[in-house]
Design an enzyme around this catalytic site. Structure first.
Site, PDB file in Angstrom:
ATOM      1  N   ASP A  60       0.737  -1.103   0.024  1.00 49.12           N
ATOM      2  CA  ASP A  60      -0.012  -0.019   0.089  1.00 49.12           C
ATOM      3  C   ASP A  60       0.706   1.302   0.065  1.00 49.12           C
ATOM      4  OD1 ASP A  60       0.280  -1.226   2.824  1.00 49.12           O
ATOM      5  OD2 ASP A  60      -0.187   0.698   3.401  1.00 49.12           O
ATOM      6  N   ASN A  61       2.158   1.021   0.149  1.00 47.10           N
ATOM      7  CA  ASN A  61       3.085   2.338   0.009  1.00 47.10           C
ATOM      8  C   ASN A  61       3.805   2.370  -1.331  1.00 47.10           C
ATOM      9  OD1 ASN A  61       1.984   3.144   2.382  1.00 47.10           O
ATOM     10  ND2 ASN A  61       3.740   2.454   3.672  1.00 47.10           N
TER      11      ASN A  61
HETATM   12  P1  AMP Z   1       1.151   3.816   6.696  1.00 43.60           P
HETATM   13  O1  AMP Z   1       1.999   2.787   7.659  1.00 43.60           O
HETATM   14  O2  AMP Z   1       1.334   5.103   7.421  1.00 43.60           O
HETATM   15  O3  AMP Z   1       1.308   3.568   5.231  1.00 43.60           O
HETATM   16  O4  AMP Z   1      -0.263   3.413   7.220  1.00 43.60           O
HETATM   17  C1  AMP Z   1      -0.979   2.155   7.003  1.00 43.60           C
HETATM   18  C2  AMP Z   1      -2.323   2.148   7.416  1.00 43.60           C
HETATM   19  O5  AMP Z   1      -2.689   2.461   8.598  1.00 43.60           O
HETATM   20  C3  AMP Z   1      -3.129   3.119   6.206  1.00 43.60           C
HETATM   21  O6  AMP Z   1      -4.518   2.545   6.135  1.00 43.60           O
HETATM   22  C4  AMP Z   1      -3.530   4.393   7.313  1.00 43.60           C
HETATM   23  O7  AMP Z   1      -4.487   5.101   6.953  1.00 43.60           O
HETATM   24  C5  AMP Z   1      -3.576   3.859   8.693  1.00 43.60           C
HETATM   25  N1  AMP Z   1      -3.071   4.554   9.682  1.00 43.60           N
HETATM   26  C6  AMP Z   1      -1.909   4.969  10.116  1.00 43.60           C
HETATM   27  N2  AMP Z   1      -1.948   5.813  11.372  1.00 43.60           N
HETATM   28  C7  AMP Z   1      -3.032   6.129  11.564  1.00 43.60           C
HETATM   29  C8  AMP Z   1      -4.003   6.784  12.613  1.00 43.60           C
HETATM   30  N3  AMP Z   1      -3.134   7.482  13.360  1.00 43.60           N
HETATM   31  N4  AMP Z   1      -5.329   6.787  12.524  1.00 43.60           N
HETATM   32  C9  AMP Z   1      -5.962   6.091  11.593  1.00 43.60           C
HETATM   33  N5  AMP Z   1      -5.301   5.540  10.603  1.00 43.60           N
HETATM   34  C10 AMP Z   1      -4.120   5.154  10.564  1.00 43.60           C
HETATM   35 MG    MG Z   2       0.654   4.558   3.804  1.00 44.94          MG
END
Ligand code: AMP
Ligand code: MG
Length: 484
Positions: A251-252
């Protein structure tokens, strides 16, 4: 002054089923902390309008201008190898798309704009430290010529948000990207077996990123190859800069080939392929040296998602997809060699010389960025600074001799090296120093000083030596955190 932005919301119009219309949270005291005026102007946006209360309403997400169609995007993804069929923007919004004066389309996207239906257990928030970290590092990457999302602005919300080490100032990052389509966006429909929607998404992605493939035979396989080539080039660039993304989940991994989601990322100082900064990456899955293998793994997940569109006969689809992935691996190896050839000022890649250079670094804790800064003097005959970086300098001499012999025109080689080897990168201790001052003293001075250096990474400035130096030996090891 009224803020007028001509939004053109293709994602909202064309991809129903892939998002939820949503609004940003209302904030107690939204304030603009930093605005990227040059980027705003390049996008055709009115930079002074963005500083007005209406502009801040857009950048912090609580009061969006007319024409915005804010939405939370749905996607799936493999996180550290495990599949989640529904992730999505838990704390982010796609505000809308704008077309710049050159005709290019950009997403305006907010991170930290409040909880969405995809938030699961998360609080929907972001805090100032990580927001400024993404701002600094993504702007550095852009200046280094690496495809990346870019920071448009950072705002504080006036709220305090509880994090691991206590309450932090809440913040929102406004960023732009060529799109926010990810490998995980394709996985979302593939996992649900929704082939018609998957086809719609493919057509949309092709129109947006590879319009010359519109209507082509075998468009799905060709598209996979394009995404693969962009990602192969991207990761080769990361490797040439010592950049460790830290959370290369599917997803990244973008379809555009841009670096996205600067959570736990950091630049490696002492060369070590096992370098990891992220607190949760205990197995080293996303270590510096693993990044190429991981990007191929992620592309294989995209291939899997696309299989039914590649060929109705599964065996044929798999064979075709495998050929594509093989070619992408070949592209990666060529790109990696080309990156290091440029760093050495060579006219053509010399695989043995490049491989032996990596061998030389093994176990020597050589500062990756400084090594390349010491090369021009060594080319001209003074190898003192270069050799001083090694515990066993005598091992370097034979390699240096071969290297000098490979260079026909020293001045041309040095000019080429100076154009690709940065003097200033966002070194971890400097980033930490800038973020600490902003978080605890409300002092943005160190942030702006570092930003100025990394936005012109190849231009030496007198008196700025500390920005080009490795962390002091007694600096604490840097640990970075995800989802902050
Ligand atoms: P990331 O690791 O930042 O790419 O995020 C992975 C997933 O977790 C994505 O679906 C983000 O939207 C969700 N996510 C990360 N941090 C938060 C947060 N503080 N509140 C809600 N969703 C989060
Ligand atoms: Mg992400």
């Amino acid at each position: 002054m009224s803020l007028s932005i001509a939004f053109d919301n293709s994602y909202a119009q064309e991809l129903s089923g892939l998002y939820t219309p949503w609004q940003g949270q209302d904030w107690p005291d939204p304030q603009l902390v930093v605005l990227n005026s040059a980027l705003a102007t390049a996008l055709g946006l009115d930079a002074s309008g963005l500083e007005s209360p209406e502009g801040v309403g857009l950048l912090a997400g609580h009061a969006l201008p007319d024409g915005a169609r804010p939405l939370a995007q749905a996607y799936a993804g493999h996180q550290f190898g495990g599949f989640s069929p529904q992730l999505g923007d838990g704390r982010a919004l796609l505000v809308g798309e704008v077309i710049d004066p050159q005709g290019a389309r950009w997403d305006i996207h907010l991170k930290g704009s409040g909880r969405t239906p995809f938030a699961r257990g998360g609080d929907g928030r972001a805090v100032l430290g990580p927001v400024l970290r993404e701002y600094l590092v993504s702007e550095a990457m852009a200046a280094l010529g690496v495809p990346t999302t870019r920071a448009l602005a950072a705002c504080t919300t006036g709220d305090r948000v509880l994090r691991q080490f206590g309450p932090e100032p809440g913040a929102v990052l406004a960023r732009i990207g060529a799109s926010h389509l990810r490998v995980g966006t394709f996985q979302f429909f593939a996992a649900r077996g929704e082939r018609d929607k998957l086809r719609l998404l493919l057509d949309y992605a092709i129109a947006r990123h590879d319009p010359d493939l519109t209507g082509a035979d075998h468009a799905a396989a060709l598209f996979l190859e394009r995404v693969g080539q962009r990602q192969a080039r991207l990761v080769a660039q990361w490797m040439g800069l010592g950049f460790v993304h830290g959370v290369m989940n599917t997803d990244n991994t973008t379809i555009s080939g841009e670096t996205i989601d600067y959570g736990p990322c950091a630049f490696m100082e002492a060369y070590d392929p096992a370098t990891v900064f992220s607190s949760i990456d205990r197995m080293g899955r996303y270590a510096y040296g693993n990044q190429p293998a991981i990007v191929f793994w992620n592309l294989a997940r995209l291939a899997e998602a696309l299989l039914p569109l590649i060929d109705p006969l599964e065996d044929r689809a798999i064979a075709r997809a495998s050929e594509v992935i093989d070619r992408v691996q070949t592209t990666y190896r060529a790109e990696w060699a080309a990156v290091f050839a440029r760093k050495l000022g060579l006219d053509a890649p010399d695989p043995a010389l490049i491989a032996d250079m990596h061998q030389l670094w093994d176990g020597q804790r050589v500062d990756f960025t400084s090594f390349f800064q010491a090369l021009p003097a060594a080319v001209l005959g003074d190898s003192t600074a270069l050799l001083a970086m090694f515990d066993t300098p005598e091992a370097v001499a034979p390699w240096l001799e071969r290297y000098r012999a490979a260079i026909a025109d020293p001045q041309a080689a040095i000019a080429q090296m100076r154009a690709v080897n940065p003097l200033y990168i966002p070194r971890n201790h400097l980033v930490e120093e800038a973020l600490q001052a902003a978080r605890f003293q409300g002092d943005m001075g160190p942030f702006h000083a570092l930003l100025a250096r990394v936005q012109a990474p190849f231009d030496p400035v007198a008196g700025m030596e500390r920005y080009a130096s490795p962390a002091p030996a007694d600096a604490p090891a840097i640990v970075t955190y995800c989802g902050t």
